[in-house]
Design an enzyme around this catalytic site. Structure first.
Site, PDB file in Angstrom:
ATOM      1  N   ARG A 224      16.526 -44.842 -18.228  1.00  0.00           N
ATOM      2  CA  ARG A 224      16.265 -45.891 -19.229  1.00  0.00           C
ATOM      3  C   ARG A 224      14.785 -46.262 -19.305  1.00  0.00           C
ATOM      4  O   ARG A 224      14.404 -47.129 -20.087  1.00  0.00           O
ATOM      5  CB  ARG A 224      17.097 -47.132 -18.925  1.00  0.00           C
ATOM      6  CG  ARG A 224      18.594 -46.944 -19.104  1.00  0.00           C
ATOM      7  CD  ARG A 224      19.388 -47.993 -18.344  1.00  0.00           C
ATOM      8  NE  ARG A 224      18.915 -49.351 -18.586  1.00  0.00           N
ATOM      9  CZ  ARG A 224      19.046 -50.333 -17.695  1.00  0.00           C
ATOM     10  NH1 ARG A 224      19.608 -50.091 -16.504  1.00  0.00           N
ATOM     11  NH2 ARG A 224      18.617 -51.542 -17.986  1.00  0.00           N
ATOM     12  N   ASP A 252       8.213 -42.251  -6.728  1.00  0.00           N
ATOM     13  CA  ASP A 252       6.918 -42.170  -6.052  1.00  0.00           C
ATOM     14  C   ASP A 252       5.851 -41.618  -6.992  1.00  0.00           C
ATOM     15  O   ASP A 252       4.697 -42.063  -6.967  1.00  0.00           O
ATOM     16  CB  ASP A 252       7.023 -41.287  -4.809  1.00  0.00           C
ATOM     17  CG  ASP A 252       7.886 -41.906  -3.727  1.00  0.00           C
ATOM     18  OD1 ASP A 252       8.034 -43.137  -3.713  1.00  0.00           O
ATOM     19  OD2 ASP A 252       8.427 -41.148  -2.897  1.00  0.00           O
ATOM     20  N   ALA A 282       8.183 -34.827 -12.847  1.00  0.00           N
ATOM     21  CA  ALA A 282       8.591 -34.629 -11.451  1.00  0.00           C
ATOM     22  C   ALA A 282      10.080 -34.338 -11.331  1.00  0.00           C
ATOM     23  O   ALA A 282      10.502 -33.683 -10.376  1.00  0.00           O
ATOM     24  CB  ALA A 282       8.222 -35.852 -10.619  1.00  0.00           C
ATOM     25  N   GLY A 287      12.463 -30.994  -5.012  1.00  0.00           N
ATOM     26  CA  GLY A 287      11.609 -31.322  -3.884  1.00  0.00           C
ATOM     27  C   GLY A 287      10.802 -32.573  -4.119  1.00  0.00           C
ATOM     28  O   GLY A 287      10.901 -33.228  -5.162  1.00  0.00           O
TER      29      GLY A 287
END
Length: 304
Positions: A224, A252, A282, A287
């Protein structure tokens, strides 16, 4: 450009994929095993460095192979590691991650991440930091050390950022030391008692933290996007639509990109779009640190 100084965890992430979560006492087959440098602190430091910030890491690893690999990965990404300590008697931190589709479940053994004390971080900041530099930390290291580090960074005139993860209740006296807090839905509910299932609920939760002295509150909402409150002004971050396969390092990456963009002098609106784009990229790789995109990759997606 101001420096980014990260105090936080360094873990080796051991991940495996399966079609569903095993039941209690059940063994099932999986695949796609991967050992990848991780830890919230290290991930955010790598994201900040890869996305353009001069970045320093404060943390600890054991005197073992995982420690060697984690420091090498940070250095390869451009993170300065002179304040990452090698400690004896404790192993390097490890995170065991089970992936089911794009979702994951994580168990962490902190190992050496719990070794540093307030005076260690204080001495490191005395060596590294100047007024206006950005201090970023999380909650995967010793909590008393982390809270003391927030106060130390504030006293040095730094821009202080807390990623309040993993979720836990926090003492009221820390908030006046924080300029920016970034949390996800689960962390928001644990800290404020309000689950941000809609914009109204998210704003109610964010105002709680703003009333305690935080200037900018960011709540990430997965697919969202994100919603932010900056000195009373609501900002919405629309998600980028990509083929997500693993969300392990998305949060992160979002925060590392956010801090890098701030260090580079972008406006809040530009920072939000930049961070959302990096975070989405990402999720398209498996990973932790190896999934973090480069500046060029973010710029390519932004221009589409």
């Amino acid at each position: 450009m101001h420096k980014v100084i990260v105090f936080g965890s360094l873990n080796m992430d051991l991940t495996i994929a399966c079609e569903r979560m095993p039941l209690a006492g059940e063994t099932i087959s999986g695949g796609g095993f991967l050992a990848n440098p991780g830890g919230k602190g290290a991930n955010q430091a790598v994201a900040a460095a890869k996305l353009g910030a001069q970045t320093q890491m404060i943390g600890a690893v054991g005197q073992d192979t995982f420690g060697d690999q984690l420091i090498a990965a940070l250095a390869e990404a451009g993170v300065e590691c002179k304040c990452v300590e090698r400690v004896s008697g404790r192993p390097t931190g490890v995170a065991c991650i089970v992936r089911v589709g794009p979702d994951n479940r994580i168990i962490v053994d902190p190992g050496a991440n719990d070794v540093l004390r307030a005076e260690d971080v204080s001495h490191a900041l005395d060596r590294l930091a100047g007024p206006g530099d950005i201090f970023l930390t999380q909650l995967e290291c010793d909590h008393a050390t982390t809270f003391a580090a927030l106060a130390k960074a504030r006293s040095r005139g730094m821009y202080v950022v807390l990623n309040a993860a993993p979720a836990r209740t926090l003492p009221d006296d820390i908030w006046s030391n924080i300029d920016l807090v970034c949390i996800n839905e689960t962390e928001c509910a644990a800290i404020t008692g309000v689950y941000p299932d809609c914009d109204e609920a998210a704003l109610r939760a964010m105002r709680q933290l703003a009333d305690k002295g935080v200037h900018l509150v960011a709540v990430t909402l997965g697919e969202r996007g994100a919603i932010l409150l900056e000195d009373g002004r609501k900002l919405v971050s629309e998600p980028f639509h990509v083929n997500a396969i693993d969300t392990t390092c998305a949060g992160d990456t979002y925060l590392g990109a956010f801090i890098a963009a701030r260090a580079r002098g972008m406006s809040t609106e530009e920072i939000i779009r930049w961070s959302s784009c990096a975070s989405a990229l990402a999720t398209t790789r498996i990973g932790a640190q190896q999934s973090i995109p480069s500046i060029a990759e973010v710029e390519r997606l932004l221009t589409r």
